[in-house]
Design a protein around this motif. Sequence first.
Motif: not given
Length: 118
Positions: A1-6, A93-103, A105-111
């Motif tokens: 998962v890739q995250l792009q914050a703006s 400010y950062y966005c983040a995502a949690k995927v199924v199976g994870d406890l 947030y493993d995926y983070w945007g650049q801020g």
Amino acid sequence: VQLQASGGGLVQAGGSLRLSCAASGRTLSIYRMGWFRQAPGKERESVSEIRWNSGTTYYADSVKGRFTISRDNAKNTVYLQMNSLKPEDTAVYYCAAKVVGDLQYDYWGQGTQVTVSS
């Protein structure tokens, strides 16, 4: 998962900004997304989170009534509408995502920097 914050920027106290975070990649595995922030000299803190399927939302007490998190499932994008901004909201400010199976947030945007002037 890739995250792009703006959407960050400089705003006067009392003003508004809307942050966006677009997800790509394994988006079907996302079940929760959140916005976090980190001010200089402070630890990163959770601002708001949303369950991807149900839309259930969570807010830190410091932003309740001023910030609104939402998502557009078709665009794989989460938003943070920030109103009545205060100087103490200044942070990266950062966005983040949690995927199924994870406890966690493993995926983070650049801020994205939000600066609120008094």
